[in-house]
Design a protein around this motif. Structure first.
Motif, short mmCIF file in Angstrom:
data_model
loop_
_atom_site.label_atom_id
_atom_site.label_comp_id
_atom_site.label_asym_id
_atom_site.label_seq_id
_atom_site.Cartn_x
_atom_site.Cartn_y
_atom_site.Cartn_z
N ARG A 54 0.88 -1.12 -0.16
CA ARG A 54 -0.15 -0.05 0.02
C ARG A 54 0.76 1.33 0.05
O ARG A 54 0.47 2.50 -0.39
CB ARG A 54 -0.97 0.05 1.15
N ASN A 55 2.14 1.08 0.34
CA ASN A 55 3.03 2.41 0.28
C ASN A 55 2.96 2.82 -1.22
O ASN A 55 3.52 4.10 -1.22
CB ASN A 55 4.47 1.99 0.75
N LEU A 56 2.67 2.37 -2.09
CA LEU A 56 2.56 2.90 -3.69
C LEU A 56 1.61 4.26 -3.56
O LEU A 56 2.06 5.16 -4.21
CB LEU A 56 2.20 2.10 -4.56
N VAL A 57 0.67 4.13 -2.85
CA VAL A 57 -0.27 5.35 -2.87
C VAL A 57 0.33 6.45 -2.06
O VAL A 57 0.34 7.91 -2.62
CB VAL A 57 -1.70 5.07 -2.24
N GLU A 58 1.26 6.25 -0.91
CA GLU A 58 1.89 7.06 -0.29
C GLU A 58 3.10 7.76 -0.96
O GLU A 58 3.30 8.99 -1.18
CB GLU A 58 2.67 6.72 0.89
N ARG A 59 3.67 6.87 -2.00
CA ARG A 59 4.70 7.40 -2.88
C ARG A 59 4.15 8.26 -4.02
O ARG A 59 4.62 9.13 -4.43
CB ARG A 59 5.58 6.15 -3.62
N PHE A 60 2.79 7.97 -4.53
CA PHE A 60 2.21 8.70 -5.46
C PHE A 60 1.97 10.35 -5.00
O PHE A 60 2.24 11.14 -5.72
CB PHE A 60 0.84 8.19 -5.95
N PHE A 61 1.43 10.25 -3.70
CA PHE A 61 1.33 11.71 -2.93
C PHE A 61 2.74 12.31 -2.99
O PHE A 61 2.74 13.48 -3.29
CB PHE A 61 0.67 11.81 -1.80
N ASN A 62 3.68 11.67 -2.68
CA ASN A 62 5.01 12.25 -2.58
C ASN A 62 5.59 12.94 -3.76
O ASN A 62 6.31 13.69 -3.87
CB ASN A 62 6.36 11.29 -2.09
N LYS A 63 5.11 12.00 -4.92
CA LYS A 63 5.70 12.51 -6.27
C LYS A 63 4.98 13.60 -6.64
O LYS A 63 5.49 14.59 -7.36
CB LYS A 63 5.52 11.30 -7.34
N ILE A 64 3.81 13.70 -6.60
CA ILE A 64 2.75 14.84 -6.94
C ILE A 64 3.08 16.07 -6.33
O ILE A 64 3.02 17.18 -6.72
CB ILE A 64 1.30 14.59 -7.06
N LYS A 65 3.35 16.02 -4.90
CA LYS A 65 3.87 17.07 -4.09
C LYS A 65 5.02 17.81 -4.28
O LYS A 65 5.50 18.58 -3.53
CB LYS A 65 3.43 16.84 -2.64
N GLN A 66 6.06 17.21 -5.16
CA GLN A 66 7.09 17.73 -5.43
C GLN A 66 6.63 19.07 -6.43
O GLN A 66 7.62 19.99 -6.71
CB GLN A 66 7.93 16.68 -6.54
N CYS A 67 5.42 19.07 -6.90
CA CYS A 67 5.10 20.24 -7.67
C CYS A 67 4.53 21.44 -6.76
O CYS A 67 3.70 20.95 -5.92
CB CYS A 67 3.99 19.86 -8.80
N ARG A 68 5.24 22.41 -6.81
CA ARG A 68 4.93 23.41 -5.69
C ARG A 68 3.33 23.94 -5.65
O ARG A 68 2.75 24.01 -4.46
CB ARG A 68 5.79 24.59 -5.86
N ARG A 69 2.77 23.87 -6.83
CA ARG A 69 1.23 24.20 -6.94
C ARG A 69 0.41 23.29 -6.40
O ARG A 69 -0.72 23.43 -6.25
CB ARG A 69 1.27 24.43 -8.53
N ILE A 70 0.87 22.11 -6.19
CA ILE A 70 0.25 21.23 -5.72
C ILE A 70 0.04 20.96 -4.14
O ILE A 70 -0.74 20.77 -3.29
CB ILE A 70 0.15 19.63 -6.29
N ALA A 71 1.65 21.06 -3.70
CA ALA A 71 1.81 20.93 -2.21
C ALA A 71 1.10 21.82 -1.68
O ALA A 71 0.87 21.55 -0.40
CB ALA A 71 3.30 21.08 -2.07
N THR A 72 0.93 23.11 -1.97
CA THR A 72 0.15 24.46 -1.54
C THR A 72 -0.83 24.78 -2.47
O THR A 72 -0.42 25.13 -3.61
CB THR A 72 1.09 25.47 -1.12
N ARG A 73 -1.96 24.76 -2.14
CA ARG A 73 -2.92 25.12 -3.00
C ARG A 73 -2.99 26.60 -2.90
O ARG A 73 -3.59 27.21 -2.30
CB ARG A 73 -4.27 24.55 -2.44
N TYR A 74 -2.69 27.07 -4.20
CA TYR A 74 -2.67 28.65 -4.45
C TYR A 74 -3.86 29.05 -5.44
O TYR A 74 -4.31 30.03 -5.44
CB TYR A 74 -1.43 28.92 -5.28
N ASP A 75 -4.59 28.10 -6.00
CA ASP A 75 -5.99 28.15 -6.61
C ASP A 75 -7.02 28.46 -5.90
O ASP A 75 -7.31 27.84 -4.79
CB ASP A 75 -6.21 27.13 -7.64
N LYS A 76 -7.95 29.43 -6.44
CA LYS A 76 -9.06 29.75 -5.79
C LYS A 76 -10.37 28.87 -6.32
O LYS A 76 -11.10 28.32 -5.28
CB LYS A 76 -9.69 31.11 -6.03
#
Length: 178
Positions: free
Chosen positions: A131-153
């Protein structure tokens, strides 16, 4: 995203969520609750829900306010499971209705029981380790700053960028396979 998700490995799917803080400039829209922003201890947050396949690639995505329970989008994200699919999830998804929903689709839910569960259930700790694959997925997409912190309204814009990051992961995975 939907086109890439059709080529997923259906033998095993993992579901989980991750909380993302909303930046102060992304939170200045009226009626934030319609934009999947919720109040929690740390301020405004959103929760990203995902189902990934056995390769750690996304199959379905969703977004809710941060204070929403993990299993809120479970029936939407797990709809259309193929027969004999193994669904892996953490204790937050240990509910009889989720197990029944998965069973109705001829799939099997491998979810560890909560401490207060009175009836015994079938659970495989060996399968649960992947199940750690789903945790790794979140780690990979949160490398994008725009996803790690939500700036979009707008929730639609934020979810679109999550899907773009997911598509990028899928393309990289398909390019690297011989």
């Amino acid at each position: 995203m939907n086109g890439l998700a059709t080529a997923h490995d259906a033998a095993m799917q993992m579901i989980d969520t991750s909380v993302v803080r909303v930046h102060q400039h992304g939170a200045c829209i009226a009626e934030n609750h319609k934009q999947h922003m919720g109040r929690s201890r740390g301020g405004l947050t959103s929760k990203v829900h995902v189902v990934v396949d056995a390769n750690g690639l996304p199959v379905r995505l969703g977004l809710t306010p941060g204070e929403a329970h993990d299993n809120r989008l479970c029936s939407v994200l797990l709809a259309g499971l193929r027969p004999q699919t193994i669904v892996l999830a953490d204790r937050g998804y240990d509910a009889d209705w989720i197990r029944q929903f998965v069973r109705e689709q001829s799939a099997w839910a491998n979810i560890p029981p909560k401490k207060n569960r009175t009836s015994p259930i079938n659970f495989s700790p060996d399968l649960y380790r992947s199940r750690n694959l789903v945790e790794r997925f979140f780690n990979k997409i949160k490398q994008c700053r725009r996803i790690a912190t939500r700036y979009d309204k707008l929730a639609a814009n934020y979810l679109a960028f999550i899907k773009l990051a997911s598509i990028r992961l899928c393309i990289r995975a398909y390019e690297s396979t011989p």
